[in-house]
Scaffold this active site. Structure first.
Site, PDB file in Angstrom:
ATOM      1  N   HIS A   1       6.606  -3.744  -7.993  1.00 18.57           N
ATOM      2  CA  HIS A   1       5.837  -2.638  -7.429  1.00 18.57           C
ATOM      3  C   HIS A   1       5.538  -2.956  -5.969  1.00 18.57           C
ATOM      4  CE1 HIS A   1       3.447   0.946  -7.598  1.00 18.57           C
ATOM      5  NE2 HIS A   1       2.313   0.313  -7.354  1.00 18.57           N
TER       6      HIS A   1
ATOM      7  N   CYS B   1       0.955   6.316  -9.386  1.00 23.93           N
ATOM      8  CA  CYS B   1       2.125   5.679  -8.774  1.00 23.93           C
ATOM      9  C   CYS B   1       3.115   5.138  -9.803  1.00 23.93           C
ATOM     10  CB  CYS B   1       1.674   4.573  -7.831  1.00 23.93           C
ATOM     11  SG  CYS B   1       0.641   5.189  -6.484  1.00 23.93           S
TER      12      CYS B   1
ATOM     13  N   PHE C   1      -3.218   4.150  -9.959  1.00 20.03           N
ATOM     14  CA  PHE C   1      -4.644   4.374 -10.118  1.00 20.03           C
ATOM     15  C   PHE C   1      -4.945   4.831 -11.547  1.00 20.03           C
ATOM     16  CE2 PHE C   1      -5.630   5.460  -5.378  1.00 20.03           C
ATOM     17  CZ  PHE C   1      -5.464   4.127  -5.055  1.00 20.03           C
TER      18      PHE C   1
ATOM     19  N   HIS D   1       5.644   3.535   0.490  1.00 15.30           N
ATOM     20  CA  HIS D   1       5.137   3.817  -0.856  1.00 15.30           C
ATOM     21  C   HIS D   1       5.038   5.322  -1.047  1.00 15.30           C
ATOM     22  CE1 HIS D   1       3.288   3.635  -4.613  1.00 15.30           C
ATOM     23  NE2 HIS D   1       2.119   3.089  -4.320  1.00 15.30           N
TER      24      HIS D   1
ATOM     25  N   GLU E   1       0.279  -8.762  -9.438  1.00 14.80           N
ATOM     26  CA  GLU E   1       1.645  -8.623  -9.954  1.00 14.80           C
ATOM     27  C   GLU E   1       2.355  -9.971  -9.969  1.00 14.80           C
ATOM     28  OE1 GLU E   1       5.578  -5.774  -9.525  1.00 14.80           O
ATOM     29  OE2 GLU E   1       4.185  -5.888  -7.822  1.00 14.80           O
TER      30      GLU E   1
ATOM     31  N   LYS F   1       9.625  -1.456  -0.888  1.00 12.76           N
ATOM     32  CA  LYS F   1       8.637  -0.689  -0.128  1.00 12.76           C
ATOM     33  C   LYS F   1       8.538  -1.132   1.326  1.00 12.76           C
ATOM     34  CE  LYS F   1       5.728   0.980  -3.939  1.00 12.76           C
ATOM     35  NZ  LYS F   1       6.373   0.379  -5.115  1.00 12.76           N
TER      36      LYS F   1
END
Length: 418
Positions: A313, A173, A406, A347, A324, A342
């Site tokens: 994010h 991502c 990931f 996403h 975060e 988002k």
């Protein structure tokens, strides 16, 4: 004797000018339509995505009314996976927006770097079903070029005759953010004069979405799907999967000024790191994310107290948002105004960082931060200044955009006002 680690030598600041942008998101086809809904904080999750029928998570942020035939000949379009189609439409808009003339540029010095992680997932799943149902002789001879993740960059290169480096970054991502950071390096090293960069992803296929569902990463609210993606909300419970693409045209700042180009913002810093911790979970204290953020600050020669805005994010998962937020507070303090787009566009995995890069550039250009959509009750554990309910006028001079993926992939871009 073991050698002691040394810090990287400081480099002179370098600005890459953003002279063109293009977007295809669930909020709309084109920058104008997408940005309008992002600015309004209007959620876009669909109730039923036909391709996802039969699985528990049958909703997503899909791109509605997407028809590439106006740009791509129908004969060619059916040879392309949707991920490449999205990229081509966004790239055409971005290059047009830049005002560059492909007939006058040196094609050997025009590069293409796109982020993509899953490639032609829909094509692969469809042809696998053909294999099982009808046998190997019915599998399409176009399967491999349609599913290969590098082909989105390849087709963009072909569209514009760009003969410089053409490649795809795959950092989950964080891929779109990584691509923009690497594109800036091609300009900095003077390998290229122009780089078409960004990210694309078309992951709305049953096997992938079912896999995310089994991981319990997806949002589960169904009472009002338009508000299901809820970054930083106290009752957030997962992300809403999306498709999309965003492209930026980058040039050296002096080149852009010399030709009188409109510069939306500058990419002035980039940092990347690895958590080296877990396949899918972030390092709990955000130490890897902090490394990337501090690297971007150092690269730009900017102090933490100079950052006005963070495009987070902000996936709406419990762990990511908490980690975060702690990282932002620890490194940047209470100063920056934080938002996540988002809640509007979902996403889109590898495309997310590119979409957020365009959003950050437009935020700096316009002097208004879009709200975090669907945020009704800020998680009290998150000690940051999140913009929600309404946008905020702020003439930000410095902004950062975070992306995490990931494998512990972390990437951060730092933008400055043009």
């Amino acid at each position: 004797m073991a050698r002691q680690p040394t810090s990287a030598p400081a480099r002179a600041p370098f600005d890459a000018a953003i002279t063109g942008v293009g977007m295809v998101t669930a909020a709309g086809v084109g920058v104008e339509r997408s940005w309008e809904r992002i600015r309004a904080g209007e959620g876009t999750a669909a109730s039923e995505v036909p391709a996802l029928a039969g699985i528990p998570a049958d909703f997503a942020c899909a791109v509605a009314d997407f028809d590439p035939s106006g740009l791509i000949e129908r004969k060619q379009a059916w040879r392309l996976d949707r991920s490449s189609q999205l990229a081509l439409v966004a790239a055409h808009e971005a290059v047009t927006d830049s005002g560059l003339d492909r007939d006058s540029w040196d094609a050997t010095r025009v590069g293409v770097i796109l982020g993509n992680g899953i490639g032609g997932a829909a094509t692969w799943e469809k042809q696998h079903n053909v294999l099982l149902e009808r046998g190997p002789r019915k599998v399409s001879p176009l399967l491999v070029p349609m599913l290969s993740s590098n082909m989105c960059a390849g087709y963009v290169s072909m569209m514009f005759g760009a003969q410089g480096p053409s490649l795809v970054t795959s950092t989950a991502c964080a891929s779109g953010t990584t691509a923009v950071g690497m594109a800036r390096e091609l300009l900095r090293s003077r390998i290229c004069d122009v780089v078409i960069t960004g990210g694309t992803e078309a992951p709305l296929v049953p096997s992938l979405i079912a896999g995310f569902g089994q991981m319990r990463a997806l949002a589960g609210r169904r009472d009002d799907l338009s508000t299901t993606s809820r970054p930083f909300n106290a009752d957030r419970n997962g992300f809403v999967a999306a498709e999309g693409a965003a492209i930026l045209v980058l040039e050296r700042a002096e080149d852009a000024r010399a030709r009188g180009a409109t510069v939306r913002a500058m990419v002035s810093g980039y940092g990347a790191s690895a958590d080296a911790y877990h396949a899918t979970a972030p390092e709990p204290n955000g130490r890897g994310a902090e490394l990337a953020l501090r690297a971007a600050l150092s690269d730009a020669g900017v102090g933490p107290d100079e950052v006005d805005h963070v495009n987070a994010h902000g996936t709406a998962t419990m762990l990511n948002d908490a980690t975060e937020a702690r990282t932002i507070r620890r490194v940047l303090g209470e100063r920056p105004a934080v938002t996540s787009v988002k809640g509007v566009v979902g996403h889109s995995l590898s495309a997310a960082g590119a979409i957020e890069a365009v959003a950050t550039a437009l935020t700096l250009e316009e002097g208004r931060i879009p709200p975090t959509a669907n945020l009704e009750s800020l998680d009290p554990e998150l000690d940051i200044d999140v913009v929600f309910k309404a946008g905020r006028d702020l003439r930000a001079e410095v902004a950062v955009s975070n992306s995490f993926g990931f494998g512990g992939q972390n990437a951060v871009l730092l933008f400055t006002r043009a």
